[in-house]
Design a protein around this motif. Structure first.
Motif, PDB file in Angstrom:
ATOM      1  N   VAL A   1     -14.331  -0.994  22.443  1.00 47.36           N
ATOM      2  CA  VAL A   1     -15.663  -1.507  22.986  1.00 47.36           C
ATOM      3  C   VAL A   1     -15.218  -2.690  23.416  1.00 47.36           C
ATOM      4  CG1 VAL A   1     -16.835   0.291  22.544  1.00 47.36           C
ATOM      5  CG2 VAL A   1     -17.105  -1.345  20.762  1.00 47.36           C
ATOM      6  N   LEU A   2     -15.780  -3.761  23.841  1.00 47.44           N
ATOM      7  CA  LEU A   2     -15.510  -5.140  23.617  1.00 47.44           C
ATOM      8  C   LEU A   2     -17.005  -5.909  23.214  1.00 47.44           C
ATOM      9  CD1 LEU A   2     -14.118  -6.411  27.214  1.00 47.44           C
ATOM     10  CD2 LEU A   2     -13.300  -6.150  24.137  1.00 47.44           C
ATOM     11  N   ALA A   3     -17.086  -7.085  22.422  1.00 48.31           N
ATOM     12  CA  ALA A   3     -18.956  -7.359  21.914  1.00 48.31           C
ATOM     13  C   ALA A   3     -18.934  -8.317  23.646  1.00 48.31           C
ATOM     14  CB  ALA A   3     -18.743  -8.807  20.863  1.00 48.31           C
ATOM     15  N   HIS A   4     -20.108  -8.515  23.898  1.00 49.09           N
ATOM     16  CA  HIS A   4     -21.054  -9.442  24.543  1.00 49.09           C
ATOM     17  C   HIS A   4     -20.370 -10.830  23.782  1.00 49.09           C
ATOM     18  CE1 HIS A   4     -23.182  -5.406  24.088  1.00 49.09           C
ATOM     19  NE2 HIS A   4     -23.874  -5.486  25.239  1.00 49.09           N
TER      20      HIS A   4
ATOM     21  N   ALA B   1     -11.951 -15.059  24.353  1.00 46.40           N
ATOM     22  CA  ALA B   1     -10.740 -13.535  24.381  1.00 46.40           C
ATOM     23  C   ALA B   1     -11.401 -12.774  23.864  1.00 46.40           C
ATOM     24  CB  ALA B   1      -9.844 -14.403  23.099  1.00 46.40           C
ATOM     25  N   PRO B   2     -11.147 -11.437  23.902  1.00 43.83           N
ATOM     26  CA  PRO B   2     -11.633  -9.764  23.890  1.00 43.83           C
ATOM     27  C   PRO B   2     -11.766 -10.478  22.582  1.00 43.83           C
ATOM     28  CG  PRO B   2      -9.833  -9.762  24.177  1.00 43.83           C
ATOM     29  CD  PRO B   2      -9.804 -11.008  24.169  1.00 43.83           C
TER      30      PRO B   2
ATOM     31  N   ARG C   1      -5.930 -18.170  19.614  1.00 38.97           N
ATOM     32  CA  ARG C   1      -6.892 -17.986  20.371  1.00 38.97           C
ATOM     33  C   ARG C   1      -7.877 -17.418  19.901  1.00 38.97           C
ATOM     34  NH1 ARG C   1      -6.098 -14.412  26.468  1.00 38.97           N
ATOM     35  NH2 ARG C   1      -7.916 -15.763  27.302  1.00 38.97           N
ATOM     36  N   PRO C   2      -9.029 -18.245  19.715  1.00 39.53           N
ATOM     37  CA  PRO C   2     -10.364 -18.046  19.921  1.00 39.53           C
ATOM     38  C   PRO C   2     -11.594 -17.394  20.442  1.00 39.53           C
ATOM     39  CG  PRO C   2     -10.558 -20.670  20.543  1.00 39.53           C
ATOM     40  CD  PRO C   2      -8.854 -19.878  20.818  1.00 39.53           C
ATOM     41  N   ALA C   3     -12.366 -16.949  20.150  1.00 38.99           N
ATOM     42  CA  ALA C   3     -13.030 -15.803  21.369  1.00 38.99           C
ATOM     43  C   ALA C   3     -13.800 -16.491  21.897  1.00 38.99           C
ATOM     44  CB  ALA C   3     -14.109 -14.398  19.817  1.00 38.99           C
ATOM     45  N   MET C   4     -14.529 -17.699  21.198  1.00 39.17           N
ATOM     46  CA  MET C   4     -15.250 -18.230  21.983  1.00 39.17           C
ATOM     47  C   MET C   4     -15.368 -19.909  22.165  1.00 39.17           C
ATOM     48  SD  MET C   4     -19.739 -18.108  21.605  1.00 39.17           S
ATOM     49  CE  MET C   4     -19.147 -19.729  21.371  1.00 39.17           C
TER      50      MET C   4
END
Length: 155
Positions: A60-63, A99-100, A138-141
């Motif tokens: 699953v992916l975090a929102h 990034a996921p 690569r950062p997530a956000m």
């Protein structure tokens, strides 16, 4: 952690990293609970079996908004303004989910002070937020967060 009495003391730190938070994990249960709370219960966020079978990410992916919601708490690990009586989340100029994030990821916040402006009621800070993924370039956000600080007398 950087600790100052007044936000004005951060002037010399404009353009620098204020700090890094500790690492946090994103368990599948937290992701699912956020989905239930917000009504975003798409299978890619809440159905681990289907995500493992049908998603290219293997879980699953975090929102994105869940990641964004971590910023306030993680920023509290990076800096403190002792005379701050009120912090107002003024908004965001830019947010990118780059990034996921799956339950296997660990995340931390790198917080920079991009600008600091004195106002009639206190200070306006623009904070650069980079949500790093452990072991990844690569950062997530990334986000530019605007915070208004109203100060009182020393505590």
């Amino acid at each position: 952690m950087i600790t100052v009495d007044s936000a004005g003391e951060l002037t010399e730190r404009v353009g620098t990293v204020l700090g890094h938070s500790g690492w946090v994990t994103m368990p599948a249960e937290r992701i699912a609970a956020f989905g239930a709370l917000t009504g975003d219960e798409h299978w890619v966020h809440v159905d681990r079996e289907r995500a493992k079978a049908d998603s290219p990410f293997g879980d699953v992916l975090a929102h994105g908004f869940l990641l964004l919601s971590l910023v306030t708490g993680l920023a509290n690990e990076c800096y403190e303004v002792r005379r701050a009586e009120r912090w107002t989340n003024y908004g965001l100029d830019r947010v990118r989910f780059t990034a996921p994030v799956t339950p296997a990821d660990s995340l931390r916040l790198e917080l920079t002070l991009d600008s600091l402006e004195e106002t009639t009621t206190g200070f306006r800070l623009v904070l650069g937020c980079l949500l790093e993924r452990q072991g990844s370039d690569r950062p997530a956000m990334v986000a530019d967060w605007i915070v208004l600080i109203t100060e009182g007398d020393s505590r």
